[in-house]
Design an enzyme around this catalytic site. Structure first.
Site, mmCIF file in Angstrom:
data_model
loop_
_atom_site.group_PDB
_atom_site.id
_atom_site.type_symbol
_atom_site.label_atom_id
_atom_site.label_comp_id
_atom_site.label_asym_id
_atom_site.label_seq_id
_atom_site.Cartn_x
_atom_site.Cartn_y
_atom_site.Cartn_z
ATOM 1 N N ALA A 66 18.894 19.394 16.898
ATOM 2 C CA ALA A 66 18.646 19.787 15.516
ATOM 3 C C ALA A 66 17.583 20.881 15.518
ATOM 4 O O ALA A 66 16.759 20.959 16.431
ATOM 5 C CB ALA A 66 18.178 18.576 14.723
ATOM 6 N N GLY A 111 20.363 16.475 18.935
ATOM 7 C CA GLY A 111 21.645 16.772 18.300
ATOM 8 C C GLY A 111 22.642 17.432 19.247
ATOM 9 O O GLY A 111 23.857 17.316 19.054
ATOM 10 N N GLU A 114 24.194 14.663 20.944
ATOM 11 C CA GLU A 114 25.012 13.960 19.948
ATOM 12 C C GLU A 114 26.340 14.686 19.718
ATOM 13 O O GLU A 114 27.384 14.063 19.525
ATOM 14 C CB GLU A 114 24.212 13.812 18.654
ATOM 15 C CG GLU A 114 23.056 12.811 18.841
ATOM 16 C CD GLU A 114 22.033 12.831 17.735
ATOM 17 O OE1 GLU A 114 21.554 13.932 17.388
ATOM 18 O OE2 GLU A 114 21.699 11.760 17.212
ATOM 19 N N GLU A 134 14.027 12.874 20.548
ATOM 20 C CA GLU A 134 13.498 12.849 19.174
ATOM 21 C C GLU A 134 12.177 12.101 19.053
ATOM 22 O O GLU A 134 11.318 12.456 18.248
ATOM 23 C CB GLU A 134 14.541 12.219 18.224
ATOM 24 C CG GLU A 134 15.773 13.076 17.980
ATOM 25 C CD GLU A 134 16.886 12.853 19.002
ATOM 26 O OE1 GLU A 134 16.627 12.231 20.060
ATOM 27 O OE2 GLU A 134 18.004 13.318 18.739
HETATM 28 N N1 CAA Z 1 15.250 23.985 17.380
HETATM 29 C C1 CAA Z 1 14.844 25.235 17.110
HETATM 30 N N2 CAA Z 1 14.388 26.074 18.040
HETATM 31 C C2 CAA Z 1 14.347 25.633 19.303
HETATM 32 C C3 CAA Z 1 14.752 24.342 19.658
HETATM 33 C C4 CAA Z 1 15.238 23.495 18.627
HETATM 34 N N3 CAA Z 1 15.687 22.256 18.866
HETATM 35 N N4 CAA Z 1 14.569 24.190 20.993
HETATM 36 C C5 CAA Z 1 14.080 25.339 21.437
HETATM 37 N N5 CAA Z 1 13.926 26.214 20.433
HETATM 38 C C6 CAA Z 1 13.432 27.576 20.488
HETATM 39 C C7 CAA Z 1 11.958 27.600 20.896
HETATM 40 O O1 CAA Z 1 11.157 27.360 19.775
HETATM 41 C C8 CAA Z 1 11.835 28.995 21.465
HETATM 42 O O2 CAA Z 1 11.737 29.891 20.389
HETATM 43 P P1 CAA Z 1 10.650 31.128 20.510
HETATM 44 O O3 CAA Z 1 11.150 31.942 21.675
HETATM 45 O O4 CAA Z 1 10.827 31.799 19.190
HETATM 46 O O5 CAA Z 1 9.333 30.501 20.744
HETATM 47 C C9 CAA Z 1 13.190 29.218 22.111
HETATM 48 O O6 CAA Z 1 14.105 28.275 21.521
HETATM 49 C C10 CAA Z 1 13.184 28.981 23.600
HETATM 50 O O7 CAA Z 1 12.628 27.682 23.817
HETATM 51 P P2 CAA Z 1 11.496 27.408 24.922
HETATM 52 O O8 CAA Z 1 10.593 28.585 25.050
HETATM 53 O O9 CAA Z 1 10.877 26.095 24.600
HETATM 54 O O10 CAA Z 1 12.424 27.316 26.227
HETATM 55 P P3 CAA Z 1 12.134 26.520 27.559
HETATM 56 O O11 CAA Z 1 13.191 26.941 28.513
HETATM 57 O O12 CAA Z 1 10.698 26.643 27.960
HETATM 58 O O13 CAA Z 1 12.362 24.952 27.156
HETATM 59 C C11 CAA Z 1 13.576 23.149 26.164
HETATM 60 C C12 CAA Z 1 13.645 24.536 26.833
HETATM 61 C C13 CAA Z 1 13.104 22.110 27.196
HETATM 62 C C14 CAA Z 1 14.961 22.804 25.672
HETATM 63 C C15 CAA Z 1 12.563 23.177 24.997
HETATM 64 O O14 CAA Z 1 12.874 24.293 24.194
HETATM 65 C C16 CAA Z 1 12.604 21.945 24.125
HETATM 66 O O15 CAA Z 1 12.059 20.918 24.504
HETATM 67 N N6 CAA Z 1 13.240 22.072 22.931
HETATM 68 C C17 CAA Z 1 13.279 20.982 21.987
HETATM 69 C C18 CAA Z 1 14.337 19.945 22.341
HETATM 70 C C19 CAA Z 1 14.294 18.801 21.365
HETATM 71 O O16 CAA Z 1 13.273 18.149 21.183
HETATM 72 N N7 CAA Z 1 15.452 18.517 20.729
HETATM 73 C C20 CAA Z 1 15.565 17.474 19.756
HETATM 74 C C21 CAA Z 1 15.500 18.071 18.378
HETATM 75 S S1 CAA Z 1 15.404 16.806 17.142
HETATM 76 C C22 CAA Z 1 17.003 16.312 16.915
HETATM 77 O O17 CAA Z 1 17.937 16.767 17.542
HETATM 78 C C23 CAA Z 1 17.179 15.270 15.832
HETATM 79 C C24 CAA Z 1 18.563 14.768 15.665
HETATM 80 O O18 CAA Z 1 19.075 13.968 16.465
HETATM 81 C C25 CAA Z 1 19.309 15.104 14.495
#
Ligand code: CAA
Length: 260
Positions: A66, A111, A114, A134
């Site tokens: 998400a 997501g 998912e 999450e």
């Molecule tokens: N939503 C929006 N933007 C995201 C994102 C997300 N889920 N994940 C990564 N991004 C963005 C980052 O903010 C970053 O943007 P900027 O360049 O503008 O700063 C860009 O994508 C690249 O990300 P990273 O610099 O963090 O890349 P990385 O290679 O160092 O790390 C990663 C990759 C481990 C996937 C890390 O980005 C991360 O942990 N992301 C979040 C994953 C997460 O927690 N997902 C769960 C979301 S909640 C959910 O999904 C709820 C549900 O069930 C409905």
């Protein structure tokens, strides 16, 4: 099927195989409202000629889940509607009549996992990482993960992943039965295309019924599921494809499916 323009994904069609590529690399293909709505449009637009669907991601991620920036800007009461939209998308994908392959090219988190769980089969690149992180954001899975992950890999492993919010690598995902194949990253697209092509060559009525029968297996009591199987078998038995499949075997030739 019209290949209308999308902002956050690409839709391609080769013969009986359609491929959806999530394409928001700057947000690692995160599923914001616009992307979820585009996935709904894709699901709505698939016709009977599409015999297998592949979902994958552009760039280094399948989907990071998400959209965190979008959720940060939402009001406390917005979670309900966002989760409902996500659930609608996953349910529609899960209910598609053709088999759907998630080709997980990189991270499938939250997501993103998912979405993969709504697909029939998950194949992964060796560099993929899969998880429900999450909890690290003060959230729980909102697009079906708490339910579909437990059904795929059992409650104990699902709880471990959801409670700890740690991702697992592709090999571990294979070991626990979350994915069914792991291939080198550069092979993934070809592997997905070959698998989809093989599925698309199967008897269409039988494949649809196989999907329906196995879909209820996780939820139904055995006796109920077995009765359901009888109905699916009967549906294949009444098809032209059954006549052709049996005849072709006896004639020692490949079958030519009619799809009815
Ligand atoms: N939503 C929006 N933007 C995201 C994102 C997300 N889920 N994940 C990564 N991004 C963005 C980052 O903010 C970053 O943007 P900027 O360049 O503008 O700063 C860009 O994508 C690249 O990300 P990273 O610099 O963090 O890349 P990385 O290679 O160092 O790390 C990663 C990759 C481990 C996937 C890390 O980005 C991360 O942990 N992301 C979040 C994953 C997460 O927690 N997902 C769960 C979301 S909640 C959910 O999904 C709820 C549900 O069930 C409905």
């Amino acid at each position: 099927m019209a290949e209308a323009a999308f902002a956050n994904l690409r839709l391609e069609r080769t013969g009986g195989v359609a491929t959806v590529t999530l394409d928001r690399p700057k947000a690692l293909n995160a599923l914001d409202v616009a992307t979820l709505r585009e996935l709904l449009r894709v699901a709505d637009g698939l016709d009977h000629e599409v015999r297998a669907l592949v979902i994958t991601g552009a760039g280094k991620a399948f989907s990071a889940g998400a959209d965190i920036a979008a959720m940060a800007a939402m009001a406390p009461g917005d979670g309900h509607g966002y989760a409902l939209l996500g659930h609608e998308v996953m349910a529609r994908i899960e209910a598609l009549e053709m088999p759907v392959i998630a080709a997980v090219n990189g991270v499938a988190l939250g997501g993103g996992l998912e979405l993969a769980l709504a697909c029939d089969l998950i194949i992964a690149a060796d560099r993929a990482r899969l998880g429900q992180p999450e909890i690290n954001l003060g959230l729980v899975p909102g697009f079906g993960g708490s339910q579909r992950l437990a059904r795929r890999i059992g409650q104990s492993r699902a709880r471990e992943l959801i409670y700890l919010g740690q991702a697992i690598n592709a090999e571990e995902a294979l070991r626990v039965g979350l994915v069914c194949r792991v291939v080198p990253g550069e092979r993934l697209a070809a592997e997905a295309a070959e698998l989809a092509g093989e599925l698309a060559s199967k008897a269409p009525v039988a494949l649809r019924q196989a999907k329906r029968a196995t879909a209820v297996a996780a939820d139904a009591e055995l006796a109920v599921g077995c009765r359901y199987e009888v109905e699916t078998f009967a549906a294949t038995f009444a098809s032209d494809d059954r006549v052709e499949g049996l005849r072709a075997f006896l004639d020692k030739r490949p079958p030519v499916w009619k799809g009815r």
